[in-house]
Design an enzyme around this catalytic site. Structure first.
Site, mmCIF file in Angstrom:
data_model
loop_
_atom_site.group_PDB
_atom_site.id
_atom_site.type_symbol
_atom_site.label_atom_id
_atom_site.label_comp_id
_atom_site.label_asym_id
_atom_site.label_seq_id
_atom_site.Cartn_x
_atom_site.Cartn_y
_atom_site.Cartn_z
ATOM 1 N N SER A 155 21.803 18.082 -79.832
ATOM 2 C CA SER A 155 23.567 18.427 -80.198
ATOM 3 C C SER A 155 23.570 19.157 -81.414
ATOM 4 C CB SER A 155 23.932 16.928 -80.519
ATOM 5 O OG SER A 155 25.291 16.862 -81.594
ATOM 6 N N TYR A 168 22.961 9.146 -85.745
ATOM 7 C CA TYR A 168 22.900 10.195 -84.847
ATOM 8 C C TYR A 168 22.487 11.504 -85.155
ATOM 9 C CZ TYR A 168 24.831 12.772 -80.742
ATOM 10 O OH TYR A 168 25.258 13.456 -79.369
#
Length: 276
Positions: A155, A168
């Site tokens: 990401s 995350y």
């Protein structure tokens, strides 16, 4: 003739969203697919995850492209389930050339409110699950003696920090460490390992009440059009989010012979998010 004719790809999180898009793109390029998804809810995740019906729809769409697909319900946290899914898929399709470790979840909280459960679920799925996916698949790629390609989904949060996403961000940065290590470890076997780093992608992972509340805390009833303006602020290019196929196109390049000497790289598909 497709760029991936005769090859077989193992894709996690394939029931919908990016995973389904990747399965369809690689099938369009000639690959057969081994597909898995959890098809169950994770209690720390505040939006509905994919279902068995979603996975069945992926199967239907791949088969409509005249490609073979072996799909099963499996949890990337479970080594035995992963091994069985890969072993059964290879037994039916005859080989393994490509691995896409795509399965992942999202949740949000400031550090003082981040629970042990949310942290553990995130690391277990988004990092340890990636490791276990690769570990289950590599012996099959090696045994083929033809080399192969692995792409791990990270990401923009694997390149920079984002508030309310400590777990995350930690997981996605960990994926980068895996890429750099595995690229070196597997290079002698002509197995290439890279990562993709999407900005926000137009899937259920961002279009849900939990994510909207995080990005628009002062909006009591946010709509998709409100979200578009909020997400647009993340990117350098004047767009709100990318489409799943944009990530699939990048992955199709990375696993093809067009990228035969590309390994160990972190490829942003991010509308300039990481430079903003």
């Amino acid at each position: 003739m497709g760029k991936l004719d005769g090859k077989v790809a193992f894709i996690t999180g394939a029931a919908r969203g990016q995973g389904r898009s990747h399965a369809l793109k690689l099938a369009q390029e000639g690959a057969d697919i081994i597909a898995i998804d959890l098809c169950a809810q994770v209690s720390s995740v505040g939006y509905p995850l994919a279902t068995a019906e979603d996975l069945a729809e992926t199967v239907e769409q791949v088969e409509a492209l005249d490609r073979r697909i072996v799909a099963s319900t499996a949890d990337v946290r479970d080594t035995a389930q992963l091994k069985k899914a890969v072993d059964d898929g290879v037994a039916e399709l005859g080989r393994l050339d490509i691995v896409l470790a795509n399965a992942g979840i999202a949740s949000f909280a400031p550090i003082e409110d981040l629970t042990d459960e949310a942290w553990d679920d995130m690391i277990d799925i988004n990092l340890t699950g990636v490791f276990k996916t690769v570990r289950a698949a590599v012996p099959h790629i090696k045994s083929g003696g033809r080399g192969g390609a692995i792409v791990l989904t990270s990401s923009t949060a694997g390149i920079k920090g984002l508030a309310n996403l400590a777990h995350y961000v930690a997981a996605k940065h960990g994926v980068v460490g895996l890429v750099k290590t595995l690229a070196n470890e597997l290079a002698p076997f002509e197995i290439r390992v890279n990562s993709v780093h999407p900005t926000s992608v137009d899937t259920d992972m961002i279009h849900n009440a939990q994510t909207y509340a995080t990005f628009m805390p002062d909006n009591p009833d946010p709509k998709r059009e409100d979200a578009a303006e909020a997400f647009k602020t993340l990117n350098a290019l004047p767009i709100e989010w990318v489409e799943p196929v944009d990530i699939s196109n990048a992955i199709a390049f990375l696993v093809s012979d067009d990228a035969r000497y590309i390994t160990g790289v972190q490829l942003p598909v991010d509308a300039g998010s990481v430079i903003k």
